[in-house]
Design a protein around this motif. Sequence first.
Motif, short mmCIF file in Angstrom:
data_model
loop_
_atom_site.label_atom_id
_atom_site.label_comp_id
_atom_site.label_asym_id
_atom_site.label_seq_id
_atom_site.Cartn_x
_atom_site.Cartn_y
_atom_site.Cartn_z
N VAL A 108 0.83 -1.21 0.00
CA VAL A 108 0.00 0.00 0.00
C VAL A 108 0.86 1.25 0.00
CG1 VAL A 108 -1.88 1.22 1.17
CG2 VAL A 108 -1.72 -1.27 1.36
N THR A 109 0.41 2.24 -0.76
CA THR A 109 1.02 3.58 -0.74
C THR A 109 -0.08 4.60 -0.47
OG1 THR A 109 2.82 3.03 -2.25
CG2 THR A 109 2.22 5.34 -2.10
N ILE A 110 0.22 5.55 0.41
CA ILE A 110 -0.68 6.66 0.69
C ILE A 110 -0.16 7.91 -0.01
CG2 ILE A 110 -1.63 8.19 2.48
CD1 ILE A 110 -1.34 5.84 4.45
N LEU A 111 -1.03 8.59 -0.76
CA LEU A 111 -0.69 9.87 -1.35
C LEU A 111 -1.43 10.96 -0.58
CD1 LEU A 111 -0.97 9.04 -5.18
CD2 LEU A 111 1.05 8.92 -3.70
N GLU A 112 -0.68 11.84 0.08
CA GLU A 112 -1.25 12.88 0.94
C GLU A 112 -0.84 14.25 0.44
OE1 GLU A 112 -2.76 15.46 3.38
OE2 GLU A 112 -3.38 13.37 3.47
N ARG A 113 -1.82 15.14 0.27
CA ARG A 113 -1.54 16.47 -0.29
C ARG A 113 -0.82 17.38 0.71
NH1 ARG A 113 -4.87 20.81 0.14
NH2 ARG A 113 -4.83 21.13 -2.11
N ASN A 114 -1.00 17.15 2.01
CA ASN A 114 -0.33 17.96 3.03
C ASN A 114 1.12 17.53 3.22
OD1 ASN A 114 -2.47 19.71 3.80
ND2 ASN A 114 -3.38 18.07 5.04
N GLN A 115 1.82 18.27 4.07
CA GLN A 115 3.22 17.94 4.37
C GLN A 115 3.33 16.81 5.39
OE1 GLN A 115 5.03 21.66 5.52
NE2 GLN A 115 5.36 22.29 3.40
N ARG A 116 2.19 16.45 5.99
CA ARG A 116 2.17 15.31 6.90
C ARG A 116 0.77 14.73 6.93
NH1 ARG A 116 2.66 16.77 13.19
NH2 ARG A 116 2.22 14.54 13.21
N VAL A 117 0.65 13.49 7.31
CA VAL A 117 -0.66 12.83 7.38
C VAL A 117 -1.31 13.13 8.73
CG1 VAL A 117 0.00 10.99 5.79
CG2 VAL A 117 0.34 10.66 8.26
N LEU A 165 1.67 1.85 10.52
CA LEU A 165 1.90 1.98 9.08
C LEU A 165 3.35 1.67 8.73
CD1 LEU A 165 -0.14 5.24 8.52
CD2 LEU A 165 -0.66 3.05 7.43
N GLU A 166 4.26 2.18 9.55
CA GLU A 166 5.69 1.92 9.32
C GLU A 166 6.00 0.44 9.50
OE1 GLU A 166 10.03 3.41 11.05
OE2 GLU A 166 8.18 4.31 11.78
N HIS A 167 5.42 -0.14 10.55
CA HIS A 167 5.62 -1.57 10.82
C HIS A 167 5.15 -2.44 9.65
CE1 HIS A 167 5.59 -5.42 12.91
NE2 HIS A 167 4.30 -5.55 12.63
N LEU A 168 4.06 -2.03 9.00
CA LEU A 168 3.50 -2.79 7.89
C LEU A 168 4.19 -2.50 6.56
CD1 LEU A 168 -0.28 -2.36 8.79
CD2 LEU A 168 1.00 -4.51 8.88
N GLY A 169 5.07 -1.52 6.54
CA GLY A 169 5.77 -1.18 5.32
C GLY A 169 4.95 -0.33 4.35
N VAL A 170 3.90 0.35 4.87
CA VAL A 170 3.09 1.23 4.03
C VAL A 170 3.90 2.47 3.69
CG1 VAL A 170 1.02 2.68 3.93
CG2 VAL A 170 0.90 0.39 4.97
N GLU A 171 3.99 2.78 2.43
CA GLU A 171 4.74 3.96 1.99
C GLU A 171 3.84 5.19 2.06
OE1 GLU A 171 7.25 5.69 -1.86
OE2 GLU A 171 6.23 3.75 -1.98
N ILE A 172 4.35 6.26 2.62
CA ILE A 172 3.60 7.52 2.70
C ILE A 172 4.31 8.56 1.86
CG2 ILE A 172 2.75 9.35 4.21
CD1 ILE A 172 2.65 7.29 6.48
N VAL A 173 3.61 9.11 0.89
CA VAL A 173 4.16 10.16 0.05
C VAL A 173 3.40 11.45 0.37
CG1 VAL A 173 4.68 10.91 -2.30
CG2 VAL A 173 4.62 8.46 -1.75
#
Length: 413
Positions: free
Chosen positions: A31-40, A121-129
């Motif tokens: 999974v990858t999260i695309l977030e418009r802000n500078q942080r989720v 999320l980090e533990h699961l390896g989810v990428e946050i952009v």
Amino acid sequence: MSKVKNEIIVIGGGAAGLFAAIVAGRSGAHVTILERNQRVGKKILATGNGRCNLTNMDMNPQHFHGSSPKFALAALHRFDNYRTIEFFEQLGISHKVEDRGKVFPFSNQASSVLDVLRHELEHLGVEIVVDAEVKEIKKVKNGFDITIKNGQRYFAPKIILATGGKAAPNLGSTGSGYQLAEKLGHRFIETYPALVQLKLAEPFLKQIKGIKFDGVAEIIVDKKVQAKAQGEILFTEYGISGPPIFDLSRTAAQGLHKNKRVLLRISLITHLSREDLAQYIKKRFSDNPTKNLSFSFVGFINKQLIPVLLKQAGIGDINKKVAEVTSAERDKIIDILLDWQFEVIGTNTWTAAQVTAGGVDVRDINPQTMESKIVSGLYFAGEIMDIDGDCGGYNLQWAWSSGYVAGKSAALA
């Protein structure tokens, strides 16, 4: 730029998006999260006045609204408030239950909720952009071609739209997801602010701003009572606020949106019947017949409110002796205490609103999976849909529940 390929892309890193990503990740998806802000999770930090009202112990369906509120039932049943509490307890968030069934972290810190979500999320390896505002989504063979603001392109067989609504644009909710959904063929229910303060027409509001009281409030639309709530109410210089007003604001905004006359009825006295209140006031007057009328209410009504109330009751001389007050004037005072009506002229802005009423039409979404009935592989979670809840943890519960169903369904499809 070359495409970045993923199994699932979650668009939006708010409560629903983060939860959907965790559930999908736990189900084995990349999974990858695309977030418009500078942080989720910026909006999570603001919920519950910075304490994060996780859920509520009272999950009566009447607390949820929309053009088809029954749509929410399947997700709320599948991942309910008890599972929410269990989920966060397992991540380390001890909970406590407060008034009206509101559930908060024992730490009283919304930041702790975001911390454990990010850790998972980090533990699961989810990428946050981050800084990844999605400008276009194209349905292509076997998936979706996504372009973000800087031109970078992503591809995924399945996507979850969790971009939120329009409430609190300062926290990143701009309504951009509506256009993305519409371009993919989805219908849209017009939006307006909910869980928001109401603006009133009266000229004396600056005199009584800051006054709090426990009372009953009702919204009257076209001479019919449409909604009722009780609790702590606050006068402001532009109108009125407080949890009961937030709960009523959706009904008021809906009436105004339809160009109907909307009135707010306030009962300042809730512990006495009209007959008992009349007897009580009559006794106050008879016990101190030489007091002036205004001073006679000191100790019973907020001092700042007394002159305004008496003038609204049509009393010309508010400083005359109580012995001179007629029974008709006494009745008018009782009328105001029990049935004080104001014309509602609007709501506060999107910046002040906690949630959005309206959104993507849920008739085009499968309630069992949160998948689009129009575009296969497209899922929805959270406030982007035309479902909103009352004040008290209901909107976060909808985020968790819909995020759970969307994440699980997308991962296992």
